[in-house]
Scaffold this motif. Structure first.
Motif, short mmCIF file in Angstrom:
data_model
loop_
_atom_site.label_atom_id
_atom_site.label_comp_id
_atom_site.label_asym_id
_atom_site.label_seq_id
_atom_site.Cartn_x
_atom_site.Cartn_y
_atom_site.Cartn_z
N LEU A 11 9.56 43.16 141.91
CA LEU A 11 10.09 43.10 140.54
C LEU A 11 9.29 42.15 139.64
O LEU A 11 9.50 42.13 138.45
CB LEU A 11 11.56 42.65 140.58
N ARG A 12 8.39 41.38 140.22
CA ARG A 12 7.57 40.48 139.39
C ARG A 12 6.10 40.90 139.46
O ARG A 12 5.59 41.56 138.57
CB ARG A 12 7.79 39.03 139.85
N ASP A 13 5.40 40.61 140.56
CA ASP A 13 4.00 41.02 140.66
C ASP A 13 3.91 42.55 140.63
O ASP A 13 3.01 43.13 140.01
CB ASP A 13 3.38 40.46 141.94
N GLY A 14 4.86 43.21 141.30
CA GLY A 14 4.87 44.68 141.34
C GLY A 14 4.96 45.26 139.95
O GLY A 14 4.31 46.26 139.63
N VAL A 200 2.14 32.80 152.33
CA VAL A 200 0.92 33.39 151.77
C VAL A 200 1.28 34.54 150.84
O VAL A 200 2.36 35.14 150.95
CB VAL A 200 -0.06 33.91 152.86
N HIS A 201 0.37 34.83 149.93
CA HIS A 201 0.58 35.86 148.90
C HIS A 201 -0.78 36.54 148.73
O HIS A 201 -1.68 35.98 148.11
CB HIS A 201 1.04 35.15 147.63
N CYS A 202 -0.94 37.71 149.33
CA CYS A 202 -2.28 38.30 149.38
C CYS A 202 -2.41 39.56 148.51
O CYS A 202 -1.55 40.44 148.56
CB CYS A 202 -2.64 38.65 150.82
N HIS A 203 -3.50 39.63 147.78
CA HIS A 203 -3.79 40.82 146.98
C HIS A 203 -4.78 41.72 147.71
O HIS A 203 -5.48 41.30 148.63
CB HIS A 203 -4.29 40.41 145.59
N ASN A 204 -4.83 42.97 147.25
CA ASN A 204 -5.46 44.02 148.06
C ASN A 204 -6.81 44.52 147.53
O ASN A 204 -7.19 45.66 147.80
CB ASN A 204 -4.47 45.19 148.16
N GLY A 236 -2.97 45.76 143.89
CA GLY A 236 -1.63 45.49 144.42
C GLY A 236 -1.54 44.33 145.38
O GLY A 236 -2.50 43.61 145.67
N ASN A 237 -0.31 44.15 145.87
CA ASN A 237 0.02 43.09 146.83
C ASN A 237 0.09 43.69 148.24
O ASN A 237 0.08 44.91 148.40
CB ASN A 237 1.40 42.51 146.51
N ALA A 238 0.24 42.82 149.22
CA ALA A 238 0.44 43.30 150.59
C ALA A 238 1.67 44.21 150.60
O ALA A 238 2.70 43.87 150.00
CB ALA A 238 0.64 42.11 151.52
ZN ZN Z 1 -0.06 37.81 142.75
#
Ligand code: ZN
Ligand code: KIV
Length: 511
Positions: A11-14, A200-204, A236-238
């Motif tokens: 709902l935020r990064d997405g 952790v917060h990983c981007h793709n 995107g995110n993980a």
């Molecule tokens: Zn992010």
């Protein structure tokens, strides 16, 4: 066994995915589903960014009681005050504050010295802590930061009261082994690390978000941040579903437990895909249409003899019910209620009544109603609409200029009592219909993407249309489902228009 918490940021990064714009009812619907899915933290939004986001976060904080609700804030007092205002009614609120720590971000984006960043991080965590006990501190672009400096920022943040320390790979630059080593080094150098959770917060960007997050689990991080269907900035995110199923399937290797209810994965993915308008690619791991399809003869033969030859996950584990429920026009309220219950869909009476009416209309057009149809009907219940379709009429042929007449109902107050009608022609019937809607609203949308697919197999399957439309500088997606593909196309465009209206990006200018 270690316990790994799931922090969902759909709902935020997405929502930062280009074209994705949820309204507040949609956000609440997703949050309720995420709670059922068993995530530990829902990052509900970034309240300072817009009044709409603030309202959505407040609504979720009020209604979703069994999950921690986080709100994002830059390391600035106005952001933190706003975030706190939005989540203060939550049963378990968390403020998530961040500042960049890499040389590149400090120099060019923030134009701050490392000392200034240290000072601001400390100030932000202290301010957040004066509001709420649970404070997450993120060092943006951590993976491109100096390990010594990062450990210094984290040590200060922990001293100031942070309960979670997050190490984002903001630009998806890290490699799994290198990232794991980096996390270990930072953890060893950080004072007080044993008192907090490490995340952790990983981007793709290089397709490694899931691999990097799992490498981090292997070196002991206790929280992973992710989004359903891998939504998020840029690539995107993980992807939540991939992380959950990797930890579930390879428990022997990771020795990790989670609270994810795997049977809810498929439904959550479908809901997010529908409401975000972002289709899931067919060969996407876990939730793609082909994830459990066996095409080659050798594979099919193997699976028929023994499923585990080519299947490492049973589809039922993620709630993919292959035993299609079949209802038809003679099915009554009881049969529908029972089928919904079997799918874990319990609706309150008022919603059930409306769903039953929609079900009857669909059953008149379509011989059999499948599981996919039921999910689509349920998912369609809560969408708020300023304009709804009354009727459409198309004239088309190989010797005709395709012409469409569209009639819409416009909501005035609580009632849809104003009928708006226009006709237009275009290169094809869908283009003509879209032009007629543009004329009604007084806008000029440009269609960036259009796709059509059947929602299940069979000749009478419903068609599902997804569109991405640009109104001025804003990009919005929409989705429509119908047994008629022209109607599905009109509904999809109308949903994009309704989303843009809801966001205040356009208004109905009647002419
Ligand atoms: Zn992010
Ligand atoms: O990618 C990122 O660094 C973020 C932070 C706000 C956590 O989204």
């Amino acid at each position: 066994m270690q316990f790994v918490e799931f922090f969902d940021t759909t709902l935020r990064d997405g929502e930062q995915s280009p074209g994705v714009a949820f309204n507040k009812e949609e956000k609440l619907q997703i949050a309720i589903q995420l709670e059922k899915l068993g995530v530990n933290v829902i990052e509900a939004g970034f309240p300072i960014t817009s009044p709409g986001d603030f309202e959505a976060v407040s609504l979720i904080a009020e209604k979703v009681r069994n999950t921690t609700i986080a709100a994002l804030a830059r390391a600035e007092s106005k952001d933190i005050e706003r975030a706190w205002e939005a989540i203060k009614t939550a049963a378990s609120p968390r403020i998530h504050t961040f500042i960049a720590t890499s040389p590149i971000h400090m120099q060019y984006k923030l134009r701050k010295s490392p000392e200034q960043v240290l000072e601001q991080a400390e100030f932000a965590v202290k301010l957040a802590k004066s509001k709420v006990n649970d404070v997450e501190f993120s060092a943006e672009d951590a993976s491109r930061s100096n390990a010594e400096f990062l450990a210094k920022v984290f040590s200060l943040a922990i001293k100031a009261g942070a309960t979670v320390i997050n190490i984002p790979d903001t630009v998806g630059y890290a490699m799994p082994e290198e990232f794991a080593q980096f996390i270990k080094e930072v953890m060893e150098k950080t004072e007080g690390i044993e008192k907090v959770k490490v995340s952790v917060h990983c981007h793709n960007d290089l397709g490694l978000a899931v691999a990097n997050s799992l490498a981090a689990v292997k070196v002991g991080v206790q929280q992973i941040e992710c989004a359903v269907n891998g939504l998020g900035e840029r690539a995107g995110n993980a992807a939540l579903e991939e992380l959950a199923m990797a930890l579930y399937t390879r428990k022997d290797y990771y020795q990790a437990e989670t609270s994810i209810v795997t049977r809810e994965i498929s439904r959550t993915s479908r809901m997010v895909s529908r409401l975000s308008g972002m289709m899931v690619q067919h060969n996407k791991a876990i939730v793609g249409k082909n994830a459990f399809a066996h095409e080659s003869g050798i594979h099919q033969d193997g699976v028929l003899k023994e499923r585990s030859t080519y299947e490492i996950i049973s589809p039922e584990v993620i709630g993919l019910d292959l035993n299609t429920i079949v209802l038809g026009k003679h099915s009554g309220r009881h049969a529908l209620r029972q089928s919904l219950e079997e799918l874990g869909l319990d609706l309150p009476e008022e919603k059930f009544q409306k769903l039953f009416n929609d079900f009857k209309i669909l059953a008149e057009k379509k011989k059999t109603i499948t599981t996919a149809d039921l999910f689509a009907l349920v998912d369609a219940q809560d969408v708020s609409e300023e304009l709804i379709l009354n009727y459409w009429q198309i004239l088309s042929g190989n010797n005709l200029k395709p012409t469409a007449t569209i009639g819409l109902w416009h909501k005035n107050g609580e009632e849809y009592n104003e009928e708006l009608i226009k006709a237009a022609y275009g290169d094809g019937p869908v283009a003509a219909a879209y032009k007629a809607i543009d004329k009604i609203v007084g806008i000029d949308g440009s269609l960036l993407h259009y796709s059509l697919q059947a929602i299940d197999s069979g000749e009478d399957s419903q068609g599902e249309v997804t569109v991405t439309v640009k109104f001025g500088e804003h990009i919005v997606t929409g989705r429509g489902i119908s047994t008629d593909i022209i109607e599905a196309s009109i509904k999809a465009y109308l949903q994009a228009v309704n989303r843009a209206l809801e966001k205040g990006w356009i208004t109905v200018k009647k002419r």
